[in-house]
Scaffold this active site. Sequence first.
Site, PDB file in Angstrom:
ATOM      1  N   ASN A  87       0.800  -1.224   0.000  1.00 18.89           N
ATOM      2  CA  ASN A  87       0.000   0.000   0.000  1.00 18.89           C
ATOM      3  C   ASN A  87       0.836   1.280   0.000  1.00 18.89           C
ATOM      4  OD1 ASN A  87      -2.473   1.769   0.933  1.00 18.89           O
ATOM      5  ND2 ASN A  87      -0.884   2.055   2.484  1.00 18.89           N
ATOM      6  N   SER A 138      -3.799   2.678  -9.092  1.00 17.30           N
ATOM      7  CA  SER A 138      -4.614   3.900  -9.025  1.00 17.30           C
ATOM      8  C   SER A 138      -5.277   4.047 -10.382  1.00 17.30           C
ATOM      9  CB  SER A 138      -3.691   5.094  -8.761  1.00 17.30           C
ATOM     10  OG  SER A 138      -4.349   6.304  -9.079  1.00 17.30           O
ATOM     11  N   TYR A 151       3.868   9.488 -11.187  1.00 17.37           N
ATOM     12  CA  TYR A 151       2.825   8.770 -10.437  1.00 17.37           C
ATOM     13  C   TYR A 151       2.073   7.824 -11.378  1.00 17.37           C
ATOM     14  CZ  TYR A 151      -0.980   7.803  -7.202  1.00 17.37           C
ATOM     15  OH  TYR A 151      -1.881   7.153  -6.379  1.00 17.37           O
ATOM     16  N   ALA A 153       2.874   6.728 -14.379  1.00 18.67           N
ATOM     17  CA  ALA A 153       3.733   5.697 -14.979  1.00 18.67           C
ATOM     18  C   ALA A 153       4.019   4.578 -13.980  1.00 18.67           C
ATOM     19  CB  ALA A 153       5.037   6.331 -15.468  1.00 18.67           C
TER      20      ALA A 153
HETATM   21  P1  NAD Z   1      -0.855   8.392   2.654  1.00 21.52           P
HETATM   22  O1  NAD Z   1       0.108   9.408   2.150  1.00 21.52           O
HETATM   23  O2  NAD Z   1      -1.938   8.828   3.589  1.00 21.52           O
HETATM   24  O3  NAD Z   1      -0.043   7.207   3.375  1.00 21.52           O
HETATM   25  C1  NAD Z   1       1.070   6.653   2.737  1.00 21.52           C
HETATM   26  C2  NAD Z   1       1.735   5.684   3.670  1.00 21.52           C
HETATM   27  O4  NAD Z   1       2.870   5.143   2.996  1.00 21.52           O
HETATM   28  C3  NAD Z   1       2.246   6.312   4.972  1.00 21.52           C
HETATM   29  O5  NAD Z   1       2.010   5.417   6.046  1.00 21.52           O
HETATM   30  C4  NAD Z   1       3.761   6.438   4.728  1.00 21.52           C
HETATM   31  O6  NAD Z   1       4.508   6.361   5.941  1.00 21.52           O
HETATM   32  C5  NAD Z   1       3.984   5.207   3.859  1.00 21.52           C
HETATM   33  N1  NAD Z   1       5.207   5.264   3.078  1.00 21.52           N
HETATM   34  C6  NAD Z   1       5.525   6.110   2.072  1.00 21.52           C
HETATM   35  N2  NAD Z   1       6.762   5.848   1.618  1.00 21.52           N
HETATM   36  C7  NAD Z   1       7.225   4.804   2.356  1.00 21.52           C
HETATM   37  C8  NAD Z   1       8.429   4.080   2.381  1.00 21.52           C
HETATM   38  N3  NAD Z   1       9.456   4.365   1.543  1.00 21.52           N
HETATM   39  N4  NAD Z   1       8.565   3.048   3.265  1.00 21.52           N
HETATM   40  C9  NAD Z   1       7.562   2.752   4.124  1.00 21.52           C
HETATM   41  N5  NAD Z   1       6.386   3.404   4.149  1.00 21.52           N
HETATM   42  C10 NAD Z   1       6.242   4.422   3.279  1.00 21.52           C
HETATM   43  O7  NAD Z   1      -1.426   7.649   1.351  1.00 21.52           O
HETATM   44  P2  NAD Z   1      -2.914   7.148   1.004  1.00 21.52           P
HETATM   45  O8  NAD Z   1      -3.643   8.283   0.403  1.00 21.52           O
HETATM   46  O9  NAD Z   1      -3.498   6.412   2.132  1.00 21.52           O
HETATM   47  O10 NAD Z   1      -2.574   6.129  -0.198  1.00 21.52           O
HETATM   48  C11 NAD Z   1      -2.248   4.766   0.027  1.00 21.52           C
HETATM   49  C12 NAD Z   1      -2.021   4.093  -1.312  1.00 21.52           C
HETATM   50  O11 NAD Z   1      -3.201   4.220  -2.113  1.00 21.52           O
HETATM   51  C13 NAD Z   1      -0.877   4.714  -2.110  1.00 21.52           C
HETATM   52  O12 NAD Z   1      -0.184   3.694  -2.793  1.00 21.52           O
HETATM   53  C14 NAD Z   1      -1.606   5.628  -3.083  1.00 21.52           C
HETATM   54  O13 NAD Z   1      -0.864   5.852  -4.249  1.00 21.52           O
HETATM   55  C15 NAD Z   1      -2.861   4.810  -3.358  1.00 21.52           C
HETATM   56  N6  NAD Z   1      -3.984   5.633  -3.827  1.00 21.52           N
HETATM   57  C16 NAD Z   1      -4.490   6.636  -3.053  1.00 21.52           C
HETATM   58  C17 NAD Z   1      -5.555   7.395  -3.527  1.00 21.52           C
HETATM   59  C18 NAD Z   1      -6.165   8.515  -2.694  1.00 21.52           C
HETATM   60  O14 NAD Z   1      -7.073   9.201  -3.176  1.00 21.52           O
HETATM   61  N7  NAD Z   1      -5.736   8.705  -1.455  1.00 21.52           N
HETATM   62  C19 NAD Z   1      -6.106   7.125  -4.803  1.00 21.52           C
HETATM   63  C20 NAD Z   1      -5.540   6.090  -5.566  1.00 21.52           C
HETATM   64  C21 NAD Z   1      -4.484   5.340  -5.069  1.00 21.52           C
END
Ligand code: NAD
Length: 240
Positions: A87, A138, A151, A153
């Site tokens: 995630n 995504s 992002y 890509a």
């Molecule tokens: P967020 O920014 O709230 O949380 C991201 C998490 O990833 C955090 O816990 C952070 O500590 C962790 N993280 C980042 N880099 C890291 C690393 N190198 N090592 C360990 N942990 C790491 O993100 P979110 O909005 O909850 O998104 C979660 C996932 O869902 C992501 O992959 C995001 O791309 C995807 N996503 C989110 C959305 C949205 O609208 N929020 C939409 C589509 C996809």
Amino acid sequence: MTTPVAVVTGGSRGIGRAFVLECARRDLTVVLTHRGRGNDAEETVRAVEELGGRAVAVVADVTTDEGVAAVVTAAAGLGTVQLLVNNAGILAHGELDETTDELWDAAFAIHVKAPMKLTRALRDDLAASRGAVLNLSSTGGVVGSVHGVSYGASKSAVIGLTKSLARELAPQVRVNAVAPGPVATDMYSSIPADEQAAVENETPLRRIADPSEIARTGLDIASWPNVTGQVIVSDGGRVM
Ligand code: NAD
């Protein structure tokens, strides 16, 4: 019988926290990774305990070999990993001229390389338990991301990774992905109300997903015994 364990990267907050809580509801002990900022991880662990479950938070940068090793060690102390949820992610916002090498490499490191390395490191457990991997893509990886070249890509590459690993790891391990559209995380709530309204208006189902819905969808897919190599879009019908 050994304890079934789920590993959720980036499980301290947002969608990852919802995955952690949903894993706990499904009787999985959880190893969650985070980068050690703030109290989010402690709050998530406490929320799991309030559900009567068990979670262990590991500070680990999962793009590094040391981070991957820390996850493997933590999981080995708890039981057998039967689910890996890749995630963790970064926003990686930037159009073509703003896409520095650093931004590009960071997006591919966390979205693609880390899931590959973690899957490899946990493969034996996953195979022994006939387990599953769930990757977070995504809609930006399905139809492209207008303001996020790296992002979009890298989230497309997540789909290629999912399908390739699904072929390689069958029949023991199933590998699928969920591709959310906008999700009501803190980041989404921080954008102006009129912009939120515009997003909702152009969404056929006229709603934005709650993180818990993404988690339930993802864990459902991961539990289906006859499904592998699939990407399920959860976006209120924006991408059809
Ligand atoms: P967020 O920014 O709230 O949380 C991201 C998490 O990833 C955090 O816990 C952070 O500590 C962790 N993280 C980042 N880099 C890291 C690393 N190198 N090592 C360990 N942990 C790491 O993100 P979110 O909005 O909850 O998104 C979660 C996932 O869902 C992501 O992959 C995001 O791309 C995807 N996503 C989110 C959305 C949205 O609208 N929020 C939409 C589509 C996809």
